[in-house]
Design a protein around this motif. Sequence first.
Motif, PDB file in Angstrom:
ATOM      1  N   LEU A 600       7.464  42.832  -9.267  1.00 39.57           N
ATOM      2  CA  LEU A 600       7.886  42.809  -7.861  1.00 39.57           C
ATOM      3  C   LEU A 600       8.046  44.220  -7.307  1.00 39.57           C
ATOM      4  O   LEU A 600       7.757  44.476  -6.136  1.00 39.57           O
ATOM      5  N   ASP A 601       8.510  45.139  -8.147  1.00 37.38           N
ATOM      6  CA  ASP A 601       8.742  46.520  -7.705  1.00 37.38           C
ATOM      7  C   ASP A 601       7.454  47.309  -7.528  1.00 37.38           C
ATOM      8  O   ASP A 601       7.407  48.251  -6.733  1.00 37.38           O
ATOM      9  N   ASN A 602       6.406  46.962  -8.256  1.00 35.06           N
ATOM     10  CA  ASN A 602       5.231  47.838  -8.325  1.00 35.06           C
ATOM     11  C   ASN A 602       3.925  47.198  -7.860  1.00 35.06           C
ATOM     12  O   ASN A 602       2.895  47.880  -7.840  1.00 35.06           O
ATOM     13  N   PHE A 603       3.938  45.920  -7.486  1.00 31.76           N
ATOM     14  CA  PHE A 603       2.735  45.250  -7.005  1.00 31.76           C
ATOM     15  C   PHE A 603       3.069  44.446  -5.752  1.00 31.76           C
ATOM     16  O   PHE A 603       4.229  44.082  -5.522  1.00 31.76           O
ATOM     17  N   LYS A 604       2.044  44.159  -4.985  1.00 32.47           N
ATOM     18  CA  LYS A 604       2.232  43.312  -3.809  1.00 32.47           C
ATOM     19  C   LYS A 604       2.224  41.850  -4.254  1.00 32.47           C
ATOM     20  O   LYS A 604       1.282  41.398  -4.889  1.00 32.47           O
ATOM     21  N   VAL A 605       3.284  41.145  -3.936  1.00 30.48           N
ATOM     22  CA  VAL A 605       3.396  39.721  -4.271  1.00 30.48           C
ATOM     23  C   VAL A 605       3.484  38.945  -2.962  1.00 30.48           C
ATOM     24  O   VAL A 605       4.374  39.194  -2.141  1.00 30.48           O
ATOM     25  N   LYS A 606       2.578  38.002  -2.769  1.00 28.90           N
ATOM     26  CA  LYS A 606       2.509  37.283  -1.486  1.00 28.90           C
ATOM     27  C   LYS A 606       3.482  36.113  -1.412  1.00 28.90           C
ATOM     28  O   LYS A 606       4.078  35.870  -0.366  1.00 28.90           O
ATOM     29  N   SER A 607       3.631  35.370  -2.499  1.00 27.47           N
ATOM     30  CA  SER A 607       4.536  34.221  -2.464  1.00 27.47           C
ATOM     31  C   SER A 607       5.095  33.961  -3.857  1.00 27.47           C
ATOM     32  O   SER A 607       4.458  34.273  -4.870  1.00 27.47           O
ATOM     33  N   VAL A 608       6.299  33.373  -3.874  1.00 25.12           N
ATOM     34  CA  VAL A 608       7.012  33.117  -5.128  1.00 25.12           C
ATOM     35  C   VAL A 608       7.512  31.680  -5.128  1.00 25.12           C
ATOM     36  O   VAL A 608       8.069  31.202  -4.131  1.00 25.12           O
ATOM     37  N   LEU A 609       7.310  31.001  -6.244  1.00 26.44           N
ATOM     38  CA  LEU A 609       7.834  29.655  -6.439  1.00 26.44           C
ATOM     39  C   LEU A 609       8.782  29.665  -7.630  1.00 26.44           C
ATOM     40  O   LEU A 609       8.506  30.304  -8.651  1.00 26.44           O
ATOM     41  N   PHE A 610       9.913  28.988  -7.501  1.00 27.26           N
ATOM     42  CA  PHE A 610      10.829  28.864  -8.629  1.00 27.26           C
ATOM     43  C   PHE A 610      11.530  27.514  -8.549  1.00 27.26           C
ATOM     44  O   PHE A 610      11.522  26.837  -7.513  1.00 27.26           O
ATOM     45  N   GLY A 611      12.112  27.116  -9.664  1.00 25.43           N
ATOM     46  CA  GLY A 611      12.749  25.815  -9.742  1.00 25.43           C
ATOM     47  C   GLY A 611      14.165  25.830  -9.213  1.00 25.43           C
ATOM     48  O   GLY A 611      14.679  26.855  -8.759  1.00 25.43           O
ATOM     49  N   PRO A 612      14.843  24.690  -9.294  1.00 26.54           N
ATOM     50  CA  PRO A 612      16.201  24.568  -8.742  1.00 26.54           C
ATOM     51  C   PRO A 612      17.293  25.056  -9.686  1.00 26.54           C
ATOM     52  O   PRO A 612      18.476  24.950  -9.375  1.00 26.54           O
ATOM     53  N   SER A 613      16.944  25.622 -10.832  1.00 27.36           N
ATOM     54  CA  SER A 613      17.945  26.074 -11.794  1.00 27.36           C
ATOM     55  C   SER A 613      18.829  27.153 -11.195  1.00 27.36           C
ATOM     56  O   SER A 613      18.365  27.983 -10.400  1.00 27.36           O
ATOM     57  N   PRO A 614      20.114  27.179 -11.551  1.00 27.23           N
ATOM     58  CA  PRO A 614      20.994  28.256 -11.072  1.00 27.23           C
ATOM     59  C   PRO A 614      20.610  29.595 -11.689  1.00 27.23           C
ATOM     60  O   PRO A 614      20.539  29.731 -12.906  1.00 27.23           O
ATOM     61  N   PHE A 615      20.360  30.601 -10.833  1.00 28.69           N
ATOM     62  CA  PHE A 615      19.945  31.937 -11.286  1.00 28.69           C
ATOM     63  C   PHE A 615      21.202  32.792 -11.469  1.00 28.69           C
ATOM     64  O   PHE A 615      21.531  33.623 -10.642  1.00 28.69           O
ATOM     65  N   GLU A 616      21.888  32.603 -12.589  1.00 31.95           N
ATOM     66  CA  GLU A 616      23.186  33.238 -12.767  1.00 31.95           C
ATOM     67  C   GLU A 616      23.168  34.420 -13.717  1.00 31.95           C
ATOM     68  O   GLU A 616      24.124  35.189 -13.746  1.00 31.95           O
ATOM     69  N   SER A 617      22.105  34.588 -14.483  1.00 33.54           N
ATOM     70  CA  SER A 617      22.035  35.757 -15.360  1.00 33.54           C
ATOM     71  C   SER A 617      21.721  36.997 -14.533  1.00 33.54           C
ATOM     72  O   SER A 617      21.257  36.904 -13.388  1.00 33.54           O
ATOM     73  N   ALA A 618      21.970  38.177 -15.117  1.00 29.69           N
ATOM     74  CA  ALA A 618      21.746  39.429 -14.385  1.00 29.69           C
ATOM     75  C   ALA A 618      20.281  39.589 -14.005  1.00 29.69           C
ATOM     76  O   ALA A 618      19.962  39.970 -12.868  1.00 29.69           O
ATOM     77  N   GLU A 619      19.365  39.292 -14.941  1.00 30.03           N
ATOM     78  CA  GLU A 619      17.934  39.447 -14.652  1.00 30.03           C
ATOM     79  C   GLU A 619      17.481  38.482 -13.567  1.00 30.03           C
ATOM     80  O   GLU A 619      16.711  38.842 -12.668  1.00 30.03           O
ATOM     81  N   ALA A 620      17.968  37.225 -13.642  1.00 29.44           N
ATOM     82  CA  ALA A 620      17.567  36.219 -12.666  1.00 29.44           C
ATOM     83  C   ALA A 620      18.116  36.542 -11.282  1.00 29.44           C
ATOM     84  O   ALA A 620      17.425  36.395 -10.267  1.00 29.44           O
ATOM     85  N   ALA A 621      19.371  37.010 -11.238  1.00 31.61           N
ATOM     86  CA  ALA A 621      19.960  37.378  -9.946  1.00 31.61           C
ATOM     87  C   ALA A 621      19.208  38.547  -9.325  1.00 31.61           C
ATOM     88  O   ALA A 621      18.978  38.581  -8.105  1.00 31.61           O
ATOM     89  N   THR A 622      18.827  39.500 -10.150  1.00 32.66           N
ATOM     90  CA  THR A 622      18.039  40.638  -9.656  1.00 32.66           C
ATOM     91  C   THR A 622      16.697  40.170  -9.114  1.00 32.66           C
ATOM     92  O   THR A 622      16.219  40.661  -8.082  1.00 32.66           O
ATOM     93  N   PHE A 623      16.084  39.221  -9.792  1.00 35.95           N
ATOM     94  CA  PHE A 623      14.799  38.663  -9.355  1.00 35.95           C
ATOM     95  C   PHE A 623      14.930  38.056  -7.957  1.00 35.95           C
ATOM     96  O   PHE A 623      14.140  38.356  -7.052  1.00 35.95           O
ATOM     97  N   LEU A 624      15.932  37.199  -7.753  1.00 39.94           N
ATOM     98  CA  LEU A 624      16.112  36.568  -6.440  1.00 39.94           C
ATOM     99  C   LEU A 624      16.396  37.593  -5.353  1.00 39.94           C
ATOM    100  O   LEU A 624      15.896  37.483  -4.230  1.00 39.94           O
ATOM    101  N   LYS A 625      17.187  38.611  -5.691  1.00 42.54           N
ATOM    102  CA  LYS A 625      17.517  39.645  -4.707  1.00 42.54           C
ATOM    103  C   LYS A 625      16.274  40.428  -4.298  1.00 42.54           C
ATOM    104  O   LYS A 625      16.072  40.725  -3.114  1.00 42.54           O
ATOM    105  N   ARG A 626      15.429  40.762  -5.261  1.00 46.35           N
ATOM    106  CA  ARG A 626      14.204  41.495  -4.946  1.00 46.35           C
ATOM    107  C   ARG A 626      13.285  40.665  -4.053  1.00 46.35           C
ATOM    108  O   ARG A 626      12.676  41.187  -3.116  1.00 46.35           O
TER     109      ARG A 626
END
Length: 787
Positions: A600-626
């Motif tokens: 996400l930081d270094n390439f152009k990403v047009k769209s993102v799909l993810f499931g309904p799971s709670p993103f509570e870990s540090a890596e997952a939270a960072t992913f959603l924020k980005r």
Amino acid sequence: MLLLALGIFLNQYLGIDFQASLIVCGTSLLFWIVCHRMKSAGSFCSIFILIALIGFGAFYSNFRNQILPTNHISHFLNYSDLKITGFLIRDPIPKENRTGLQLQVTSVHLMDSSYTSDGKILVQVRDQKLPNMKYGNIVELEGELVRPRERRNPGGFDYRAYLARQSIHAILYVNQNDQLKIFVGQKGNPMLRSLIYPVRRRLLRNIDDLLPESTRPLLKTLLLGDRTELEDSMREAYARAGIVHILAVSGLHVGFIALILSFVLGLIRLPWKIRTVCVIFGLFFYVLLTEGKPPVFRAALMASIYLFGQILDRRNSPLNAIGAAGLVLLLINPAQLFDLGFQLSFTAVISILVFYPKISAWILPRIQIQTHWINQPLRAISSLIILTLSAQICTLPLTLSYFNRLPLLSLLFNTIAIPLAGLIVGLGFIFLLFAQFSLWIAGSFAMIAHLAIRLLNGLVQRTAALPFASVTLPTPDIWMLCLYILILFLFILWKQLQLRKILIIACIILLNGQIWTNVFINPDSKLTYFQLDVGQGDAALIRCPKHKTILVDGGPAYMTFDAGERIIAPYLIREGIRTIDLMICTHPHNDHVGGLNYILDNFKVKSVLFGPSPFESAEAATFLKRVKDRGIYSRIITAPDSVVCFPGLHLLFLSPDSSHITSGNKKQNSLNNQSIVTLLTYGKTSFLLAGDAEIEAEQSMLQHWRNLDCDLIKTGHHGSKTASSMEWIKAVTPEHALITVAEKNRYGLPDSIILDRYKQFDSIVHRTDKEGALMFESNGRTIQKLD
């Protein structure tokens, strides 16, 4: 040299049989002898001697690569309770959380039996503060002996081949301090033990005593080839600035040694020939001080051959000296031909010798300014730029093929960096020389060296931080490489009219070949599925028609390893992929989402799909924020849902359905069962990507979906018995089953029960721990595995 190298190259990539290469070499030599006696067959003589030399290269390479002796240490691989006795062949190399040793093996103790053994091994002692050890110490080590890792992903580093070029074929992992014993006595070369290594250690101590901690690593790197303290971030900065070659102890340093020795020996008025012989001995003494680093040895050998030719009063061409040095190196070890340092060293020097005179003859006469004090520096700077350009002309294909990076500022920055590095090297040698007699005088020179290093490091970091310092480019294909080589020959032979016409016609033919190849071999008619080897994790890249790309998961990210940075991004750059059209995060476990953050930081990403799971870990939270901060279109996927935005491709999401949505539940099995499960259909072929879905999710899908048949499945949960039930496998009946696991992972995956289940249904099981990255291609009718 070139013919010998060609024979070695052909043997490596064509796999020429040992007997066949010997027959070709011997037969050609025999025909050459016959033709030589027939004075009218001069042209045939040349042809046969050329073939004989190429055949000898293949034969010699085969001869050196023959099966290792029966008592070689590599025949004791994969024993976990092995005791090995030997002696250190270099000083220990301290690294983060471990220490590296190189050992010459003398004996092996296994299951109450001792065996005489031979060969070199690399030893990794983990997380231990070791007793003081040095070259020549006799030690006994207990641990697990394994084969080095080979290339796991296309374009990745082949550590096994790298070590094999140093005659190292095994690595011993030692986990506890009591598994290492040091015996009384020493072995090894007496000169290295009594002179070379004591001098090297003293010089390293002098640098530690006289320089601040911030500037020691660079001076140790520049003078003695010791990179253990040089941070990765600093190496990356030098690479981005286009001056990473400065960090390799090579021609620049050998030149300084030669100049210093010539100057000192000239003061005592030694005869010229004796002085030159002393310089040659001094160069090889320096080679030993740097622990025989290949770049230093190559540079010293080239210089020594050239100087030796002058001693013999022979008319000595630099190209002949380079050829002789290359011949010696290949006879010592034919595998050096495939070493990047070897390739860059020889192509750079040859490129300078060929192109510098031509370019400088055209440019320098045009630099004429009447003011002398301006004209001379300007010509000197221009000469340095031309020198850098000349070196890069032939090395460019290598740097693009290996690093996929083109430094844009290197031509200008080298005019500052090379003189400054030369000043640092000169000051370093001077203060180390004075440190043996007067620390006060040495300290004065050390302070100047410290300031120069700070200046160089500062300039490098600021230059590397510029957005246009370098650009990433895809690996050039064979068409582009051939065209580039033809253009270089066209430049060299421009004045020869007949050859110029032939080369221009060849360029036109090559361009037409590339164009028509793309017309008849249409990449838009195929889909490529690429399962990357990211260790214990998942990451799959799908290359669709019309240059569309889908990335499913990104592997793990830890403090010392990020699959996105180390594996996925290099492959995307190598293939010229700058945009991810669709990113799918199956669920928020680190081994799936961790590496996506770097993408996400270094390439152009047009769209993102993810499931309904709670993103509570540090890596997952960072992913959603980005995703949110970059304004990327995103959507939560629940079954049944689908995506049909790609040409000829249909994505149907089979899971998770509403029964698996459990907000706030952190239980591992709950998150696994909320994985996105995707059925990807292209023409009549289908790929089923099961994420980490376990038996609970499988049962739900079996109830809701009638047709789950697929050609290829990425198995659920890394081949664990918590997934891949018998009913599920019977429903999907895949031809290919992919299991993503790390080598010797702590979970013991894949489970043997799962392997047996897939084999019962005649599925071909592919494992990343055994095969590395896996690539499959679909033409819409069938799926085939690519090598």
